[in-house]
Design an enzyme around this catalytic site. Structure first.
Site, PDB file in Angstrom:
ATOM      1  N   ASN A  10       0.965  -1.285   0.065  1.00  0.00           N
ATOM      2  CA  ASN A  10      -0.067   0.026  -0.065  1.00  0.00           C
ATOM      3  C   ASN A  10       1.053   1.082   0.019  1.00  0.00           C
ATOM      4  OD1 ASN A  10      -1.856   1.717   0.443  1.00  0.00           O
ATOM      5  ND2 ASN A  10      -2.264   1.616   2.376  1.00  0.00           N
ATOM      6  N   TRP A  11       1.102   1.811  -1.179  1.00  0.00           N
ATOM      7  CA  TRP A  11       1.984   3.115  -1.360  1.00  0.00           C
ATOM      8  C   TRP A  11       1.463   4.340  -0.683  1.00  0.00           C
ATOM      9  CZ3 TRP A  11       4.264   2.720  -6.897  1.00  0.00           C
ATOM     10  CH2 TRP A  11       4.778   1.615  -7.115  1.00  0.00           C
ATOM     11  N   LYS A  12       0.084   4.290  -0.411  1.00  0.00           N
ATOM     12  CA  LYS A  12      -0.562   5.338   0.127  1.00  0.00           C
ATOM     13  C   LYS A  12      -0.491   6.541  -0.842  1.00  0.00           C
ATOM     14  CE  LYS A  12       0.074   3.541   4.609  1.00  0.00           C
ATOM     15  NZ  LYS A  12       0.221   3.619   6.169  1.00  0.00           N
ATOM     16  N   HIS A  96      -9.470   1.257   4.643  1.00  0.00           N
ATOM     17  CA  HIS A  96      -8.442   1.498   5.277  1.00  0.00           C
ATOM     18  C   HIS A  96      -8.490   2.526   6.411  1.00  0.00           C
ATOM     19  CE1 HIS A  96      -4.258   2.570   6.399  1.00  0.00           C
ATOM     20  NE2 HIS A  96      -4.025   1.259   5.481  1.00  0.00           N
ATOM     21  N   GLU A  98      -6.764   4.663   7.656  1.00  0.00           N
ATOM     22  CA  GLU A  98      -6.557   6.196   7.343  1.00  0.00           C
ATOM     23  C   GLU A  98      -7.980   6.769   6.664  1.00  0.00           C
ATOM     24  OE1 GLU A  98      -2.753   5.256   5.525  1.00  0.00           O
ATOM     25  OE2 GLU A  98      -2.082   4.931   7.254  1.00  0.00           O
ATOM     26  N   GLU A 168      -5.659  -5.108  10.156  1.00  0.00           N
ATOM     27  CA  GLU A 168      -4.790  -4.187  10.660  1.00  0.00           C
ATOM     28  C   GLU A 168      -5.001  -3.356  11.740  1.00  0.00           C
ATOM     29  OE1 GLU A 168      -2.537  -3.072   6.553  1.00  0.00           O
ATOM     30  OE2 GLU A 168      -4.390  -1.549   6.793  1.00  0.00           O
ATOM     31  N   GLY A 174       2.264   1.910  10.681  1.00  0.00           N
ATOM     32  CA  GLY A 174       3.064   3.175  10.597  1.00  0.00           C
ATOM     33  C   GLY A 174       3.645   3.424  11.727  1.00  0.00           C
ATOM     34  N   SER A 214       3.116  -2.476  10.288  1.00  0.00           N
ATOM     35  CA  SER A 214       4.500  -2.346  10.224  1.00  0.00           C
ATOM     36  C   SER A 214       5.037  -3.935   9.941  1.00  0.00           C
ATOM     37  CB  SER A 214       4.906  -2.188  11.886  1.00  0.00           C
ATOM     38  OG  SER A 214       4.392  -0.641  12.075  1.00  0.00           O
ATOM     39  N   GLY A 235       2.488  -1.403   4.288  1.00  0.00           N
ATOM     40  CA  GLY A 235       2.916  -0.060   3.930  1.00  0.00           C
ATOM     41  C   GLY A 235       4.193   0.520   3.834  1.00  0.00           C
ATOM     42  N   GLY A 236       4.673   1.100   4.877  1.00  0.00           N
ATOM     43  CA  GLY A 236       6.158   1.858   4.433  1.00  0.00           C
ATOM     44  C   GLY A 236       7.086   0.880   3.948  1.00  0.00           C
TER      45      GLY A 236
END
Ligand code: PEP
Length: 251
Positions: A10-12, A96, A98, A168, A174, A214, A235-236
């Protein structure tokens, strides 16, 4: 049918198109286990250029990170599931945390989005998960159950073929704090048993349940070795091709 093992990035809201193409090609061209379904969740702007650049033989699939719940209309700035499906984008991430937090997407709206996405023949990666307060109060299982009941359990058993669930925990997204393999397994097994109660054994056994929060190159293997963890939504670490490939190769 064995359920799919999946590594989804997930590159956001990260990377320019140029950077995104470079990143995707690094993953596409890396030595990796191609039996693992590999999905890149990229910004809307990147879908079309990446489709052109990534060869089908590299077996990388694309996902949008959101879609609207209507097919078309006066919704400035939105993208409909129909538009994604006309581009042959196979997956969309829905729910998600966010988007739940910053865009106030609640369970009822997410139910509409899931319905709209399936009507447009998209596959859905549906995200669920509790915040820290809920975890501390030890009500996380019921909290996630409610998310599934209110957003997902409108579907029939046949439609569940097009659903991947991503658990999640918000406190792990994150933050660098990962759920322990035992914490992940506890929730994943509970989700699978909810699926079994609602849809029966076949759906429960065939639905992939991903862990997100994470996931890194150095913890993926332990997480993915849990019997009910079928992969990760990352993600990251998906922004670094070497690390993401390490995660793909951790199964
Ligand atoms: C995510 O965005 O879905 C996620 C899990 O992020 P991270 O891996 O950075 O915690």
């Amino acid at each position: 049918m064995a359920r799919k093992k999946i590594a989804a990035g997930n590159w956001k809201m990260n990377t320019t198109i140029e950077q995104g193409i470079e990143l995707a090609l690094r993953v596409a061209n890396a030595e990796r286990n191609i039996s693992i379904t590999t999905i890149l969740g990229v910004p809307f702007t990147h879908l079309f250029p990446l489709q052109k650049k990534i060869k089908a033989s590299s077996k990388i699939l694309l996902a949008a990170q959101n879609c609207h719940h209507k097919t078309s209309g006066a919704y400035t700035g939105e993208i409909s599931p129909e538009m994604l499906s006309a581009m042959k984008v196979p997956y969309v991430i829905i729910g998600h945390s966010e988007r739940r937090e910053y865009n106030h997407e609640d369970n009822a709206l997410l139910a509409l989005k899931i319905r709209a996405a399936l009507n447009s023949k998209l596959k859905v990666i549906f995200c669920c998960g509790e915040g820290l307060e809920i975890r501390k109060a030890n009500t996380h299982i019921n909290y996630v159950k409610n998310q599934l009941m209110e957003s997902l359990f409108q579907l029939d058993a046949n439609e569940m073929k097009n659903i991947v669930i991503a658990y999640e925990p918000i406190w792990a997204i994150g933050t660098g704090e990962t759920a322990s393999p035992a914490q992940a397994q506890e929730m994943h097994a509970s989700i699978r048993s909810m699926l079994q109660k609602k849809y029966g054994k076949r759906v429960a056994e065939n639905t992939s349940i991903l862990y997100g929060g994470s996931v890194k190159g150095n913890n993926a293997q332990e997480l993915f070795s849990q019997p009910d963890v079928d992969g990760g939504l990352v993600g990251g670490a998906s922004l670094n091709s070497d690390e993401f490939v390490q995660i793909i190769n951790s199964f």
